[in-house]
Design an enzyme around this catalytic site. Structure first.
Site, PDB file in Angstrom:
ATOM      1  CG  PHE A 242     -23.418  -3.710  -7.746  1.00 62.96           C
ATOM      2  CD1 PHE A 242     -22.575  -4.785  -8.432  1.00 62.96           C
ATOM      3  CD2 PHE A 242     -24.439  -3.199  -8.530  1.00 62.96           C
ATOM      4  CE1 PHE A 242     -23.076  -4.995  -9.601  1.00 62.96           C
ATOM      5  CE2 PHE A 242     -24.581  -3.422  -9.821  1.00 62.96           C
ATOM      6  CZ  PHE A 242     -23.928  -4.501 -10.668  1.00 62.96           C
TER       7      PHE A 242
ATOM      8  CB  ALA B 280      -3.485  -0.571  -5.053  1.00 61.40           C
ATOM      9  CB  ALA B 281      -8.186   1.691  -7.538  1.00 58.20           C
TER      10      ALA B 281
ATOM     11  CE1 TYR C 114     -12.574   3.664  -9.284  1.00 57.26           C
ATOM     12  CE2 TYR C 114     -15.228   3.294  -9.463  1.00 57.26           C
ATOM     13  CZ  TYR C 114     -13.918   2.820  -8.946  1.00 57.26           C
ATOM     14  OH  TYR C 114     -13.947   1.688  -8.049  1.00 57.26           O
TER      15      TYR C 114
ATOM     16  CG  ASP D  35      -2.032   0.943   1.076  1.00 59.16           C
ATOM     17  OD1 ASP D  35      -3.226   0.199   1.208  1.00 59.16           O
ATOM     18  OD2 ASP D  35      -2.085   2.252   0.865  1.00 59.16           O
ATOM     19  CG  ASN D  36      -0.050   4.624  -2.303  1.00 63.19           C
ATOM     20  OD1 ASN D  36      -0.986   4.630  -1.564  1.00 63.19           O
ATOM     21  ND2 ASN D  36      -0.377   5.181  -3.611  1.00 63.19           N
TER      22      ASN D  36
ATOM     23  CG  PHE E 104     -25.377  14.366  -3.860  1.00 66.19           C
ATOM     24  CD1 PHE E 104     -25.060  15.690  -3.286  1.00 66.19           C
ATOM     25  CD2 PHE E 104     -24.099  13.529  -3.570  1.00 66.19           C
ATOM     26  CE1 PHE E 104     -24.200  16.072  -2.397  1.00 66.19           C
ATOM     27  CE2 PHE E 104     -23.079  13.751  -2.871  1.00 66.19           C
ATOM     28  CZ  PHE E 104     -23.054  15.122  -2.133  1.00 66.19           C
TER      29      PHE E 104
HETATM   30  N1  UFG Z   1     -25.089  10.478  -1.981  1.00 65.43           N
HETATM   31  C1  UFG Z   1     -25.758  11.578  -1.429  1.00 65.43           C
HETATM   32  N2  UFG Z   1     -25.169  12.214  -0.804  1.00 65.43           N
HETATM   33  C2  UFG Z   1     -23.815  12.120  -0.009  1.00 65.43           C
HETATM   34  C3  UFG Z   1     -23.181  11.026  -0.518  1.00 65.43           C
HETATM   35  C4  UFG Z   1     -23.767  10.067  -1.650  1.00 65.43           C
HETATM   36  O1  UFG Z   1     -26.899  11.619  -1.884  1.00 65.43           O
HETATM   37  O2  UFG Z   1     -23.443  12.616   0.631  1.00 65.43           O
HETATM   38  C5  UFG Z   1     -25.790   9.646  -3.067  1.00 65.43           C
HETATM   39  C6  UFG Z   1     -24.974   9.283  -4.342  1.00 65.43           C
HETATM   40  O3  UFG Z   1     -25.468  10.443  -5.161  1.00 65.43           O
HETATM   41  C7  UFG Z   1     -25.557   8.179  -5.025  1.00 65.43           C
HETATM   42  C8  UFG Z   1     -25.613   6.950  -3.786  1.00 65.43           C
HETATM   43  O4  UFG Z   1     -25.851   8.218  -2.633  1.00 65.43           O
HETATM   44  O5  UFG Z   1     -26.481   8.110  -5.666  1.00 65.43           O
HETATM   45  C9  UFG Z   1     -24.400   6.167  -3.220  1.00 65.43           C
HETATM   46  O6  UFG Z   1     -23.221   7.016  -3.241  1.00 65.43           O
HETATM   47  P1  UFG Z   1     -21.768   6.779  -2.985  1.00 65.43           P
HETATM   48  O7  UFG Z   1     -21.025   7.725  -3.115  1.00 65.43           O
HETATM   49  O8  UFG Z   1     -21.808   5.976  -1.619  1.00 65.43           O
HETATM   50  O9  UFG Z   1     -21.415   5.512  -4.012  1.00 65.43           O
HETATM   51  P2  UFG Z   1     -21.392   5.620  -5.256  1.00 65.43           P
HETATM   52  O10 UFG Z   1     -22.421   4.672  -5.716  1.00 65.43           O
HETATM   53  O11 UFG Z   1     -21.252   6.922  -6.068  1.00 65.43           O
HETATM   54  O12 UFG Z   1     -20.086   4.711  -5.838  1.00 65.43           O
HETATM   55  C10 UFG Z   1     -19.970   3.416  -5.090  1.00 65.43           C
HETATM   56  C11 UFG Z   1     -18.480   3.098  -5.012  1.00 65.43           C
HETATM   57  C12 UFG Z   1     -18.003   3.203  -6.660  1.00 65.43           C
HETATM   58  C13 UFG Z   1     -18.360   2.147  -7.343  1.00 65.43           C
HETATM   59  C14 UFG Z   1     -20.036   2.250  -7.016  1.00 65.43           C
HETATM   60  C15 UFG Z   1     -20.848   1.377  -7.870  1.00 65.43           C
HETATM   61  O13 UFG Z   1     -17.785   4.245  -4.615  1.00 65.43           O
HETATM   62  O14 UFG Z   1     -16.429   2.732  -6.351  1.00 65.43           O
HETATM   63  O15 UFG Z   1     -20.348   2.461  -5.868  1.00 65.43           O
HETATM   64  O16 UFG Z   1     -22.021   1.361  -7.446  1.00 65.43           O
HETATM   65  F1  UFG Z   1     -18.227   2.094  -8.631  1.00 65.43           F
END
Ligand code: UFG
Length: 320
Positions: free
Chosen positions: A167, A72-73, A139, A30-31, A206
């Site tokens: 997911f 790692a990503a 991403y 890990d970095n 959001f």
């Molecule tokens: N959301 C909000 N408010 C926040 C944070 C998130 O409304 O403060 C919403 C987002 O818009 C989204 C949902 O909650 O609709 C989930 O958001 P997350 O940021 O928890 O997760 P993401 O769905 O964006 O992404 C995650 C991982 C990714 C992966 C993706 C696949 O972080 O690596 O799931 O489903 F690709």
């Protein structure tokens, strides 16, 4: 020995623990940009950035590595939209470095952590592995580029891979010794829990004008220990000298509002909300078809109750 990259991170630390519990010896890289050394409680830790090919080669020279689990990503959808080049470099270019070193040392077993983001806005749900791949953000694109590279690389060679498309990973280990810590938290569940713990005042939703029953985005949340257990199955699968790609999710979706409500129930706290603009790069609905992993790997999500996920995350965050 199994080499795990990103093992000081959230998912990596759970994978590392489970490998250890199942008798594997691990060497963990890990970095520490996003990872935390205190999350590496098992295996041999080497602080290493994947751009450092020299150190990487040294690790492969020193240890007898049979397989690599590459976690790692960089993984923030939002950040990837702002800094796409950073994502192509870290997630694609540096993975290529790792694959080149593996080739040099004749290590041909690879597990890659991909993402549901490779699908983009789905044409149908639940999403199976055959769904078209059309990422909506850099991403997801950077992960898809690696998937394509792996598929090319495995043709007519003794290199084999398992790709897992995660997911929304959630929850924490049941004894709370490892869990999700990000300097800048962007994920929904830990952000909502921060409100319950008094670390922030409210949660921003959001967008509430998506084409879903309550207008907020729907995601398939999967417990991090179920994700980890799939990696054990993945290692067994690689013994057959085959390559394949599998979705990891529970097969059910929860809206942002449903998650907030469930967090209120688990924590017994009122969570104030405010509706903000949609976040760029967010598909409306992501729900997983997990049948392939079930049929081929005999893998099943055991901790598929969203309350269990939230509760384990809450127990971990309370201790911080
Ligand atoms: N959301 C909000 N408010 C926040 C944070 C998130 O409304 O403060 C919403 C987002 O818009 C989204 C949902 O909650 O609709 C989930 O958001 P997350 O940021 O928890 O997760 P993401 O769905 O964006 O992404 C995650 C991982 C990714 C992966 C993706 C696949 O972080 O690596 O799931 O489903 F690709």
């Amino acid at each position: 020995m199994i080499l795990i990259t990103g093992a000081a991170g959230y998912i990596g630390s759970h994978v590392n623990k489970l490998m250890h519990e199942n008798g594997y010896q691990t060497i963990v890289l890990d970095n520490l940009h996003n990872g935390h050394e205190e999350m590496v409680k098992w295996g041999k830790f080497v602080k290493c950035d994947l751009k450092d090919v020299k150190l990487l080669s040294h690790v492969f020279e020193k240890y007898d590595i049979e397989a690599v689990i590459h976690l790692a990503a960089l993984a923030s959808v939002k950040e990837s939209v702002e800094f796409p080049q950073k994502y192509y470099k870290n997630n694609f270019q540096y993975t290529k470095n790792l694959l080149n070193v593996m080739e040099k040392f004749k290590v041909g077993k690879f597990i890659f952590s991909s993402t549901a983001s490779v699908y983009g806005e789905p044409n149908f749900v639940p999403i199976s592995e055959e769904h078209q791949l059309k990422p909506m953000n850099p991403y997801g694109e950077s992960k898809l580029m690696v998937e394509n590279l792996l598929s090319e690389k495995s043709k007519n060679s003794d290199f084999n891979y398992v790709i897992f498309r995660y997911f929304n990973v959630a929850g924490a280990d049941s004894n709370s010794e490892i869990g999700e810590i990000h300097e800048i938290e962007t994920h929904l569940i830990p952000k909502v829990l921060d409100v319950a713990l008094g670390k922030s005042k409210r949660i921003a939703i959001f967008g509430d004008d998506y084409p879903t029953p309550d207008g907020t985005c729907i995601r398939d949340y999967i417990h991090v220990n179920d994700v980890a257990s799939a990696h054990l199955k993945g290692l067994n699968f690689l013994e057959n000298d085959k390559s394949d790609v599998f979705n990891l999710g529970i097969g059910r979706g929860f809206s942002v509002k449903e998650i907030i409500k469930s967090c209120e129930e688990v924590t017994n706290c009122y969570i104030p909300t405010v509706v903000e603009e949609r976040r760029e790069g967010d598909p409306a609905i992501l729900i997983c078809d997990n049948q392939k992993a079930y049929k081929t790997l005999k893998w099943k999500a055991e901790l598929n109750n969203v309350y269990t996920m939230i509760e384990s995350a809450y127990n971990f965050h309370r201790k911080l």
